[in-house]
Design an enzyme around this catalytic site. Structure first.
Site, short mmCIF file in Angstrom:
data_model
loop_
_atom_site.label_atom_id
_atom_site.label_comp_id
_atom_site.label_asym_id
_atom_site.label_seq_id
_atom_site.Cartn_x
_atom_site.Cartn_y
_atom_site.Cartn_z
N GLN A 100 0.84 -1.20 0.00
CA GLN A 100 0.00 0.00 0.00
C GLN A 100 0.87 1.25 0.00
OE1 GLN A 100 -3.75 -0.92 2.74
NE2 GLN A 100 -1.90 -1.63 3.75
N ASP A 103 6.25 4.52 -1.94
CA ASP A 103 7.61 5.04 -1.85
C ASP A 103 8.66 4.22 -2.62
OD1 ASP A 103 8.06 2.75 -0.17
OD2 ASP A 103 7.48 3.93 1.59
N HIS A 118 -1.35 1.08 -4.51
CA HIS A 118 -1.80 2.47 -4.56
C HIS A 118 -0.93 3.35 -5.47
CE1 HIS A 118 -3.93 1.73 -0.45
NE2 HIS A 118 -4.63 1.31 -1.47
N CYS A 129 -4.25 13.11 -21.20
CA CYS A 129 -3.75 12.19 -22.22
C CYS A 129 -3.06 10.96 -21.64
CB CYS A 129 -2.81 12.93 -23.18
SG CYS A 129 -1.24 13.41 -22.43
N GLY A 217 2.97 -4.16 8.93
CA GLY A 217 2.92 -2.71 9.10
C GLY A 217 1.71 -2.02 8.51
N GLY A 245 -0.15 -1.89 17.41
CA GLY A 245 -1.52 -1.39 17.56
C GLY A 245 -2.52 -2.26 16.85
ZN LIG Z 1 -1.67 15.42 -21.33
#
Ligand SMILES: [Zn+2]
Length: 269
Positions: A100, A103, A118, A129, A217, A245
């Site tokens: 997800q 980076d 993502h 375009c 993670g 968590g």
């Molecule tokens: Zn364009």
């Protein structure tokens, strides 16, 4: 479902893993996490697709912040968690790594079997375009057009953000597509935007081939990632999760490890 006492045991027992990673994998590389241990927003919610496409002021603010924030992402290096997951692939144990994160740090660590669920922040796409360009190329244009804004880089986040919040964005120049004049957008899936169908389908096919799922993670608060855990549960594939968590899937997983990703995966290195 077989009981596993540890993550090492889980990885030992399941030969082919569908690995899903999230922000927790990259925090120690200096890329901030969006959510706290309760899965709530730490800071203001990220820009939505609808606001970005509709509103020029939103785009000016986004790119002004990105002009400064991109340096941190650009300079980030993979950490031991990325290296441990790359090692799983070398061992022939990764059916796919679905991330997800935008980076590209898994690829920087050597993972090749990766789907960027993502999208990727190092590319920019024209919404007219569909032409793609590198984020670095856009950065050069942004700097050329907005040299005066670079002074704001002196104060980095979180104070830098506050500075930018009070700034007047009407003077910030945002380049448009050189070919068609269309709106340029980072090639990532924004909140309020759907993940491309073919990308979801490709990941789902890998899930069906895998023996088990390993979540690293992620609090799985975003449905685009959570649904893979639901699919795995619906066909009886066990899942283990490493996350500090709670996760949205706590009721669906066989093993939960509440540790930092690097520590939990250290046995692989
Ligand atoms: Zn364009």
């Amino acid at each position: 479902m077989t009981e596993c006492s540890s993550l090492e045991d889980f990885v030992e027992r399941h030969r082919s893993l569908f690995i899903l990673t999230g922000a927790g994998c990259s925090t120690s590389s200096g890329i901030p996490d969006y959510r706290n241990a309760d899965g709530q927003w730490k800071r203001q919610q990220p820009v939505t697709y609808q606001a970005f496409m509709r509103d020029e002021t939103t785009r000016r603010r986004y790119w002004a912040r990105s002009l400064i924030g991109w340096r941190r992402i650009r300079g980030a290096r993979p950490n031991a968690a990325h290296r441990a997951l790359a090692r799983l692939e070398v061992m022939g144990r990764s059916e796919i790594l679905l991330t997800q994160n935008v980076d590209r740090l898994h690829q920087a660590a050597g993972s090749a079997r990766v789907i960027d669920l993502h999208g990727r922040l190092d590319l920019v796409r024209c919404m007219g375009c569909q032409r793609r360009m590198s984020r670095d190329e856009l950065q050069e244009q942004l700097i050329r057009l907005n040299a005066g804004w670079l002074g704001l880089t002196a104060t980095d986040a979180p104070d830098g953000d506050a500075d930018l919040e009070s700034a007047d964005f009407s003077s910030f120049a945002v380049p448009s597509c050189r070919r068609c004049g269309g709106v340029l957008k980072p090639d990532v899936v924004f909140f309020g935007e759907n993940v491309p169908r073919d990308r979801v389908d490709a990941a789902a096919r890998h899930l069906m081939r895998a023996d088990a799922m390993l979540i690293v993670g992620s609090s799985l608060m975003v449905y685009s990632g959570f649904r893979f855990v639901q699919w795995a549960a619906s066909v009886g594939k066990p899942a283990a999760a490493v996350n500090l968590g709670r996760t949205r899937a706590d009721g669906l997983i066989a093993l939960k490890v509440e540790q930092a990703c690097e520590a939990a995966l250290a046995f692989l290195l």
